[in-house]
Design an enzyme around this catalytic site. Structure first.
Site, short mmCIF file in Angstrom:
data_model
loop_
_atom_site.label_atom_id
_atom_site.label_comp_id
_atom_site.label_asym_id
_atom_site.label_seq_id
_atom_site.Cartn_x
_atom_site.Cartn_y
_atom_site.Cartn_z
N CYS A 257 2.65 10.77 10.01
CA CYS A 257 3.23 11.19 8.69
C CYS A 257 2.84 12.29 8.40
O CYS A 257 3.53 13.09 8.37
CB CYS A 257 4.11 10.01 8.45
SG CYS A 257 4.31 8.86 9.02
N1 SAJ Z 1 -3.36 8.51 0.20
C1 SAJ Z 1 -4.17 8.79 -1.24
N2 SAJ Z 1 -3.70 8.70 -1.91
C2 SAJ Z 1 -2.23 8.46 -2.43
C3 SAJ Z 1 -1.56 7.21 -1.30
C4 SAJ Z 1 -1.99 7.59 -0.13
O1 SAJ Z 1 -5.12 9.14 -0.43
O2 SAJ Z 1 -1.63 7.51 -3.60
C5 SAJ Z 1 -3.43 8.62 1.01
C6 SAJ Z 1 -3.70 7.53 2.15
O3 SAJ Z 1 -5.47 6.98 1.96
C7 SAJ Z 1 -3.99 8.22 3.37
C8 SAJ Z 1 -1.93 8.70 3.01
O4 SAJ Z 1 -2.28 9.23 2.06
O5 SAJ Z 1 -4.79 8.64 4.63
C9 SAJ Z 1 -1.40 8.48 4.08
O6 SAJ Z 1 -0.93 7.51 3.36
P1 SAJ Z 1 0.57 6.59 2.55
O7 SAJ Z 1 0.33 5.43 2.03
O8 SAJ Z 1 1.52 8.01 2.50
O9 SAJ Z 1 0.15 6.06 3.90
P2 SAJ Z 1 1.01 6.41 5.19
O10 SAJ Z 1 1.21 8.07 5.90
O11 SAJ Z 1 1.65 5.37 6.08
O12 SAJ Z 1 3.11 6.37 5.58
C10 SAJ Z 1 3.57 5.97 5.82
C11 SAJ Z 1 5.57 6.50 5.34
N3 SAJ Z 1 6.26 6.10 5.83
C12 SAJ Z 1 7.60 6.35 6.58
O13 SAJ Z 1 7.15 7.58 7.46
C13 SAJ Z 1 8.00 5.55 7.26
C14 SAJ Z 1 5.33 7.15 4.32
O14 SAJ Z 1 6.71 7.58 3.83
C15 SAJ Z 1 5.23 5.62 2.85
O15 SAJ Z 1 6.28 6.00 2.16
C16 SAJ Z 1 4.30 5.13 2.88
O16 SAJ Z 1 4.45 4.79 4.57
C17 SAJ Z 1 4.18 4.22 2.15
O17 SAJ Z 1 4.51 4.05 1.11
O18 SAJ Z 1 3.07 3.01 2.94
#
Ligand code: SAJ
Length: 416
Positions: A257
């Site tokens: 995403c």
């Molecule tokens: N990440 C960081 N620091 C953070 C948060 C994330 O480095 O503080 C990195 C993660 O390691 C990863 C990437 O960013 O590599 C994305 O992480 P993410 O927590 O955003 O997880 P995703 O990609 O699975 O995002 C999904 C999304 N859900 C949908 O699109 C329906 C996002 O909108 C959600 O908010 C997120 O999950 C969630 O909250 O877990």
């Protein structure tokens, strides 16, 4: 009622189950014959959908590759991938193909809802004209709406039922129909005035994350230079009960995403002579984070008199985030490539990812064995089941990119 779902991946299949369990007949269509055959035998390929749930709803579920089966559906939800092309531009191929196949079987009074994440105006400017090749008029002979998916794979606390569902209809009556439809599986449906508002709201959700992740990644580099512990800074700021939302620095931003969605908007914005600086800057910082982490590895080896060339480096965690097996856009893969490019001998240990075919690597199955002979261990994705205390005890030096060793003041450990 019968609902058709086009695209049976991590969005479409959970939706199919949810509708079936709510008493709706479901026709699931996908162009992957093997996937459809497995589903027909009640074998799920989606972690969030155990095969038992397919079994339980079997009498209301039909899976096929034949779009003609959608003729019996009152509504059809399109849940196909919207990735980026090799030069990081929107790749609408799967969406166009699905729309064209649907147009050939579209029936009067059906409702078509697009769920795939995309830039504003895709529904109105791209999907509608293709569907109208059926000879039917959108908003009059059939309904059209956009409703963004909010499925977060692996998450149990937020579900399809308890996560508010945004819906934007091409016309008010389209919106009403879509609202009624989702009301059968979602506790809260949020009507907005147009498909564009719904399309852009989804992008804002994920751009918000991308920008804030880039912010803390940039702060981590500054803190390293100022010899300030960024993890302690984030902890302290997170004590503010209002007006702040925690994000943590890391090796970069992976997943299907966040590295993709923002570039759908920046691509469309060019049409309006507009350069969304935040999106571009956040993308640049997040994409450069693996390079920054590689320099931190080189720096640490240097400090103990070792060159990167021929150093044996153990990467802990190659999935894009903790607790998942997905390696799409994972910064860990980029970091491995960068370290190999400097001549290092890189191995990895990730209990969720046994093989990395694209790198010709097999994971070290046993942590103890993996740590043997390593000159440096780098924690890239901190899966909860990995014993990081043991990593600190047994590796000569450790670079922690996820802040999971903060209980240790061991001089052999450094953090972002
Ligand atoms: N990440 C960081 N620091 C953070 C948060 C994330 O480095 O503080 C990195 C993660 O390691 C990863 C990437 O960013 O590599 C994305 O992480 P993410 O927590 O955003 O997880 P995703 O990609 O699975 O995002 C999904 C999304 N859900 C949908 O699109 C329906 C996002 O909108 C959600 O908010 C997120 O999950 C969630 O909250 O877990």
């Amino acid at each position: 009622m019968t609902v058709g779902i086009v695209g049976l991946g991590y969005v479409g299949l959970p939706l199919a189950i949810e509708f079936a369990q709510a008493g709706t007949r479901v026709v699931g269509v996908d162009n992957d014959e093997a996937l459809v055959a497995a589903l027909a035998e009640r074998r799920s390929h989606i972690d969030d959908v155990p095969s038992q749930r397919l079994e339980a709803a079997a009498e209301r579920l039909r899976f096929t590759t034949d779009y003609a089966a959608l003729a019996e559906a009152d509504a059809v939800l399109i849940c196909v991938p919207t990735p980026l092309s090799v030069n990081r531009e929107p790749e609408l191929g799967p969406l166009l193909a699905a729309a064209e196949s649907l147009a050939a079987v579209l029936r009067r009074n059906q409702l078509v809802v697009l769920e795939s994440t995309t830039y504003p105006r895709t529904t109105r400017e791209t999907l509608v004209p293709i569907l109208e090749r059926s000879g039917l008029r959108a908003g009059e002979d059939f309904g059209v709406a956009f409703s963004p998916e909010r499925v977060d794979p692996g998450r149990a606390d937020h579900t399809i039922r308890n996560t508010p569902k945004v819906v934007g209809g091409l016309t008010p009556s389209c919106g009403e129909r879509a609202e009624r439809l989702y009301g059968t599986i979602c506790d809260e449906v949020v009507r907005v005035g147009s498909p564009e508002v719904a399309e852009l709201s989804k992008l804002l959700e994920n751009i918000f994350r991308s920008v804030n992740i880039a912010l803390v990644n940039e702060l981590a580099a500054l803190c390293h230079r100022m010899d300030i512990d960024v993890w302690e800074v984030v902890d302290a700021a997170s004590t503010k009960p209002f007006g702040f939302m925690r994000f943590d620095p890391g090796p970069g931003m992976g997943g299907h995403c966040l590295p993709v969605d923002p570039f759908y908007l920046s691509w469309k914005a060019r049409e309006f002579d507009f350069v969304p600086e935040f999106i571009e800057l956040a993308g640049k910082i997040n994409q450069s984070q693996p390079y920054y982490c590689a320099t931190r590895v080189v720096e640490m080896l240097n400090q103990v008199g070792k060159a990167t060339r021929d150093a044996r480096i153990l990467v802990l965690g190659v999935a894009y985030k903790a607790g998942v097996a997905d390696t799409r856009e994972s910064p860990g893969l980029k970091l491995i490539r960068l370290l190999r490019g400097r001549g290092a001998d890189v191995a990895y240990h990730d209990p969720h990812v046994p093989e990395l075919p694209e790198l010709g690597l097999s994971g070290e199955p046993d942590l103890g064995d993996a740590l043997q002979g390593a000159d440096l261990a780098v924690i890239v994705t901190a899966h909860p089941e990995v014993d990081h205390d043991r990593v600190v005890r047994e590796a000569p030096i450790v670079l922690d990119l996820r802040g999971v060793t903060r209980g240790s003041d061991d001089g052999r450990v450094q953090r972002l």
